[in-house]
Design an enzyme around this catalytic site. Structure first.
Site, PDB file in Angstrom:
ATOM      1  N   ASP A 134       0.894  -1.295   0.108  1.00 59.98           N
ATOM      2  CA  ASP A 134      -0.071   0.033  -0.104  1.00 59.98           C
ATOM      3  C   ASP A 134       0.685   1.188  -0.285  1.00 59.98           C
ATOM      4  O   ASP A 134       1.162   1.833   1.152  1.00 59.98           O
ATOM      5  CB  ASP A 134      -0.794  -0.116   1.128  1.00 59.98           C
ATOM      6  CG  ASP A 134      -1.973   0.970   1.197  1.00 59.98           C
ATOM      7  OD1 ASP A 134      -1.982   1.682   0.084  1.00 59.98           O
ATOM      8  OD2 ASP A 134      -2.780   1.211   1.933  1.00 59.98           O
ATOM      9  N   GLY A 135       1.247   1.670  -1.027  1.00 61.18           N
ATOM     10  CA  GLY A 135       2.084   2.865  -1.187  1.00 61.18           C
ATOM     11  C   GLY A 135       1.452   3.934  -2.198  1.00 61.18           C
ATOM     12  O   GLY A 135       1.983   5.011  -1.905  1.00 61.18           O
ATOM     13  N   LYS A 136       0.329   4.083  -2.481  1.00 65.72           N
ATOM     14  CA  LYS A 136      -0.545   4.920  -3.197  1.00 65.72           C
ATOM     15  C   LYS A 136       0.584   5.810  -4.131  1.00 65.72           C
ATOM     16  O   LYS A 136       0.479   6.896  -3.993  1.00 65.72           O
ATOM     17  CB  LYS A 136      -1.179   5.722  -2.225  1.00 65.72           C
ATOM     18  CG  LYS A 136      -2.258   5.050  -1.242  1.00 65.72           C
ATOM     19  CD  LYS A 136      -3.041   5.898  -0.888  1.00 65.72           C
ATOM     20  CE  LYS A 136      -4.210   5.186   0.260  1.00 65.72           C
ATOM     21  NZ  LYS A 136      -3.856   3.691   1.173  1.00 65.72           N
ATOM     22  N   ARG A 137       1.391   4.875  -4.834  1.00 71.37           N
ATOM     23  CA  ARG A 137       2.195   5.641  -5.989  1.00 71.37           C
ATOM     24  C   ARG A 137       1.387   6.202  -7.133  1.00 71.37           C
ATOM     25  O   ARG A 137       0.430   5.954  -7.421  1.00 71.37           O
ATOM     26  CB  ARG A 137       3.205   4.730  -6.225  1.00 71.37           C
ATOM     27  CG  ARG A 137       4.216   4.105  -5.283  1.00 71.37           C
ATOM     28  CD  ARG A 137       4.938   5.319  -4.569  1.00 71.37           C
ATOM     29  NE  ARG A 137       5.889   4.919  -3.618  1.00 71.37           N
ATOM     30  CZ  ARG A 137       6.155   4.798  -2.227  1.00 71.37           C
ATOM     31  NH1 ARG A 137       5.056   5.044  -1.709  1.00 71.37           N
ATOM     32  NH2 ARG A 137       7.067   4.170  -1.783  1.00 71.37           N
TER      33      ARG A 137
END
Lengths: 317, 317
Positions: free
Chosen positions: B111-114
């Site tokens: 979960d990095g929301k890149r």
């Protein structure tokens, strides 16, 4: 300590230019003497020793860039993706480079485009914002994505203020696809204008001595009209302007980003500066003298911005 | 190798539950026997040995969570911020934990929301997507932010397909502030519906054997009506649903995320599971027996989802 935006403004006055050098070290574009092209292909599935070789190549190249540009410009922007790409070793190289940049008198913008909610946003902010011993990553500023809304930005804003750091919130990005959602019109104005209103509000709550807030906005150079429009409605927001060079924008395109005194914007250029040795204009240097190409291209961009934008009014000290 | 979404669907069938355990190791919430509260305060400005202690605490705690939940659930979701918060040492712990999770038979969502443009997005995707030797981070899937538009998503989509991995694009987030931009109405429908249309289009271009695409969407559990609406208009998009537990959503709230056969969604719960020892319902375990609290809370959530949602129709093998 002065606010981030005052330190940025002072650095720009000292160097006489708002140019920021973007450090986006594409492995496939590194000079042959730093990393042979054959090795650059090995990222996925590569063994531990390959990772070490890639990390050393990143470190060597980026240190070489910092050596050339410290003194010429006030700030550098590191693109986190190219360090994270090789895992922990890349992040380790990056935090080392941040310290090197600081020793060279440069301000450091971490281009991570982070964004998350509540305590998660706080963890990013506390890890990345604050130079010296204030945070493990040591950034003077971080780029942030606004899609998750105002409560998701708040921890970045608060941490930036506590640590005399800054953030740059994406408002209008430079890529063609940026229009897809950012230009949709709601309640009579495009989404990027709604984001702009929030960012300007955050910026104007805490102004530095220079009259700008420590909350900045990212506004691409590739949409000239919107740049002028946003300068108009965001009088307290310092702009980080990407898109110059490889993405096609020139000095005339970024002129509207500045206020009448030539302040209020920094202009980033990444690939066309750090990989200048690959451009026809600088091929006289060849790959072996790539650092001279970086210097020549940076000096040329500084001269262009000085000649063709209000930033020419900034007197170097 | 099967597509990510088929492997996810098979794992869910094997465990009999779509519950995903979110690993968000807030340093301030770790059990006293893993990290004394006094040490948890020391992130900013902490010395090298402090960072090592924090890294070891993260590793020890997260391994303890993985020991408990592998076998109970099909997948875990690591929140990158809590590892990046302590710099390179934290990233190193994370990549080690990803391998531990894989050895335990778990799929790993990063979960990095890149989100970034062109070659930068490609660097994130190549660094993070692909298990085993395929990438340094080793994720089976990554969360991605859509604000930069379709061309910015494309490198994530392509890399995911090449490596049998997946992405989950933020559509409607679970936080209150998510409404600020996501709910603005343009061309007759809210922004999140415009994002939903793009994601559904990407998902439907490459369907797995289970009938869903390898491009998923993040849809928060805290907006029940929108969850039902999006299930309707995104029939080929597997949902990652955050917001259960600490953020207030319960089993009835997430029921609309599933299709009639009880598939099409995974339900994430982070703090209320991994820090269950801090909840009144599980205080009988105390901090020292925090792993038993994780197991009890996870089993209770699995039972709730089974009893009150269409996911009860999934037969464990």
């Amino acid at each position: 300590m002065d606010s981030f935006i005052d330190r940025l403004e002072q650095g720009i006055a000292r160097c006489g230019t708002p140019v920021v050098v973007g450090i986006d070290p594409h492995l496939q574009m590194l000079p042959e003497n730093i990393l042979p092209a054959s090795s650059a292909q090995s990222v996925p599935g590569c063994a531990e020793w390959d990772i070490r070789r890639l990390a050393l190549a990143l470190q060597s190249f980026c240190r070489g860039v910092l050596d050339v540009v410290s003194g010429l410009v006030a700030a550098v922007k590191f693109q986190l993706a190219f360090f994270e790409q090789i895992g922990p070793a890349g992040v380790s190289v990056l935090t080392d480079l941040v310290q090197t940049a600081h020793r060279g008198g440069l301000l450091v913008i971490l281009d991570g485009k982070r964004g998350d909610i509540g305590s998660t946003a706080l963890a990013y902010a506390q890890g990345m914002l604050g130079s010296g011993d204030a945070s493990p990553w040591g950034g003077d500023a971080l780029t942030v994505n606004p899609y998750l809304g105002d409560d998701a930005l708040e921890p970045f804003v608060q941490t930036a203020r506590e640590r005399h750091a800054g953030i740059f919130v994406l408002v209008k990005t430079s890529n063609p696809g940026g229009r897809l959602f950012q230009d949709l019109v709601a309640e009579g104005r495009p989404i990027y204008r709604h984001v702009a209103a929030l960012v300007e509000d955050l910026a104007s709550r805490h102004l530095g001595k220079c009259g700008y807030g420590d909350i900045g906005g990212v506004v691409g150079a590739t949409y000239r009209e919107q740049l002028a429009e946003l300068r108009e409605v965001m009088p307290h927001t310092w702009f980080l302007v990407p898109g110059y060079g490889s993405q096609g924008a020139r000095a005339a395109d970024v002129a509207p980003a500045f206020d009448a005194r030539g302040r209020g914007a920094i202009i980033n250029n990444s690939r066309a500066l750090i990989f200048a040795y690959r451009r026809r204009e600088y091929d006289r240097f060849g790959a072996a003298r790539w650092q001279e190409a970086v210097e020549a291209a940076t000096r040329d961009m500084i001269a262009e911005i000085r000649a063709e934008t209000p930033a020419g009014r900034i007197a170097p000290e």
